[in-house]
Design an enzyme around this catalytic site. Structure first.
Site, mmCIF file in Angstrom:
data_model
loop_
_atom_site.group_PDB
_atom_site.id
_atom_site.type_symbol
_atom_site.label_atom_id
_atom_site.label_comp_id
_atom_site.label_asym_id
_atom_site.label_seq_id
_atom_site.Cartn_x
_atom_site.Cartn_y
_atom_site.Cartn_z
ATOM 1 N N ASN B 46 0.838 -1.197 0.000
ATOM 2 C CA ASN B 46 0.000 0.000 0.000
ATOM 3 C C ASN B 46 0.880 1.257 0.000
ATOM 4 O OD1 ASN B 46 -1.620 2.256 1.216
ATOM 5 N ND2 ASN B 46 -3.194 0.676 1.324
ATOM 6 N N HIS B 57 -3.519 0.375 -3.437
ATOM 7 C CA HIS B 57 -3.660 -0.699 -2.462
ATOM 8 C C HIS B 57 -2.605 -1.768 -2.776
ATOM 9 C CE1 HIS B 57 -7.923 -0.056 -0.606
ATOM 10 N NE2 HIS B 57 -7.186 1.031 -0.559
ATOM 11 N N CYS B 84 -10.286 -5.684 -0.088
ATOM 12 C CA CYS B 84 -11.471 -4.807 -0.086
ATOM 13 C C CYS B 84 -12.245 -4.998 -1.396
ATOM 14 C CB CYS B 84 -11.040 -3.351 0.105
ATOM 15 S SG CYS B 84 -10.373 -2.571 -1.390
ATOM 16 N N ASP B 147 -8.382 4.767 4.167
ATOM 17 C CA ASP B 147 -7.932 3.794 3.162
ATOM 18 C C ASP B 147 -9.035 2.849 2.720
ATOM 19 O OD1 ASP B 147 -5.607 2.990 1.606
ATOM 20 O OD2 ASP B 147 -5.840 1.065 2.638
#
Lengths: 155, 155
Positions: B46, B57, B84, B147
Site C-alpha cells: 500500500n 492498495h 477490499c 484507506d
C-alpha cells in the site's frame, strides 16, 4: 443539480478524455470524479497502452487524480462505459454516491450490482460513446479483451 | 504445489512488503501476484501515504508490477489482509484464479463474494498479520478509515 444539461456536461469531460486516449493510441475510455458541488475533482482516461500499466482504467485514473479524500459522500463518477468489476469495486469500497454511465451496450460491468448496493446509477445511452467503443473494439479486439481480462478461453 | 510451505513462502513475500510499507510510514498491507508455475510475477505494498495516491492498495500495486498480461488463468494473489471491494473487483475482472489471505480478522472485504464467483480462497489466519494490522489501526484509526473509504458517518 442533476438536470440533463449538467449530466451531458459531465459526460463531455469523460468523452474528451476518451478521445484523448484514442489519439494517444490507447483504449478510448474516459471518466471524471465530480464533487458534491458539481465541480470536477479529477479526470482521466485508460492508460494501459500508454504506460504499460494494467491498473490504469479510466475510473481509477480519475479517482487517483482527485487525490486523497476523507469522504466520497455525494460524489459522482461519470464514465463513458459501464464500469468493470474492478472499477465497480472502487465505487463501492469508497462510497461514491452516484455513477453516470455513457453506455453499457458494448460492455456491461457491475452497475446493476452497484445499484443493488445503494449506488445511484444514471444510464445515458449515448450514441457517441457507443460508436467510439464499437469502432475501437472492431479494430482492436485482442487489446480490448486484454483490458477486461478476457483471455479468449472458456471459463 | 499448494502445500503449506509454499503458501507460507508466498505469504512471507506479502508480509515483507507490508513491513516495508510500515517502515516507510505507510499502511502495512502487502501482496504479491504469483504465476501458475509458482514464481512471483509482481509484489508491492500500500502506497497511499507515500505517494498520496488512493488507488495504490497492496493488491493493485502487485498487479501493476506484474505488468501487462494476456491471461491470469492459474495465477494467485497472496495478500496479508482480506481484499477490499476494489481489490476483490480486480481479482474477479481479470480472472485471477486464487486468493491466499493472511487474515480477515481486522477487516473483511469481498473474499466470500469471490468464492461465490469461482475464485479459490485460502484463509491462513496468520497471527503475525493480525498483530501488524491491530497495532497499526489502534495507532492510526483515521488513516485506516480513509484507506477503506469509511468517513465515520452512518451510511
Amino acid at each position: 443539480m442533476l438536470d440533463d444539461a449538467t449530466m451531458q456536461a459531465w459526460l463531455r469531460v469523460a468523452l474528451d478524455e476518451a478521445r484523448t486516449g484514442l489519439a494517444e493510441g490507447g483504449i478510448p475510455i474516459g471518466a471524471a470524479l465530480i464533487g458534491p458541488d458539481g465541480h470536477v475533482l479529477g479526470h482521466g482516461h485508460n492508460r494501459r497502452v500508454q504506460e504499460g500499466d494494467p491498473t490504469l482504467h479510466a475510473e481509477t485514473v480519475a479517482f487517483r487524480n482527485a487525490g486523497r479524500r476523507r469522504s466520497y459522500d455525494g460524489t459522482t463518477m461519470v464514465t463513458t462505459l459501464s464500469p468493470c468489476w474492478y472499477c465497480s469495486g472502487l465505487v463501492r469500497q469508497f462510497g461514491i454516491s452516484r455513477v453516470v454511465i455513457g453506455e453499457a451496450t458494448t460492455f456491461t460491468g457491475g452497475h446493476d450490482w452497484l445499484a443493488e448496493n445503494g449506488v445511484e446509477i444514471v444510464m445515458l445511452d449515448d450514441a457517441e460513446c457507443v460508436e467510439l467503443m464499437e469502432q475501437f473494439i472492431a479494430a482492436n479486439p485482442t487489446l480490448w479483451m486484454e483490458d477486461i481480462g478476457d483471455d479468449g478461453e472458456q471459463p
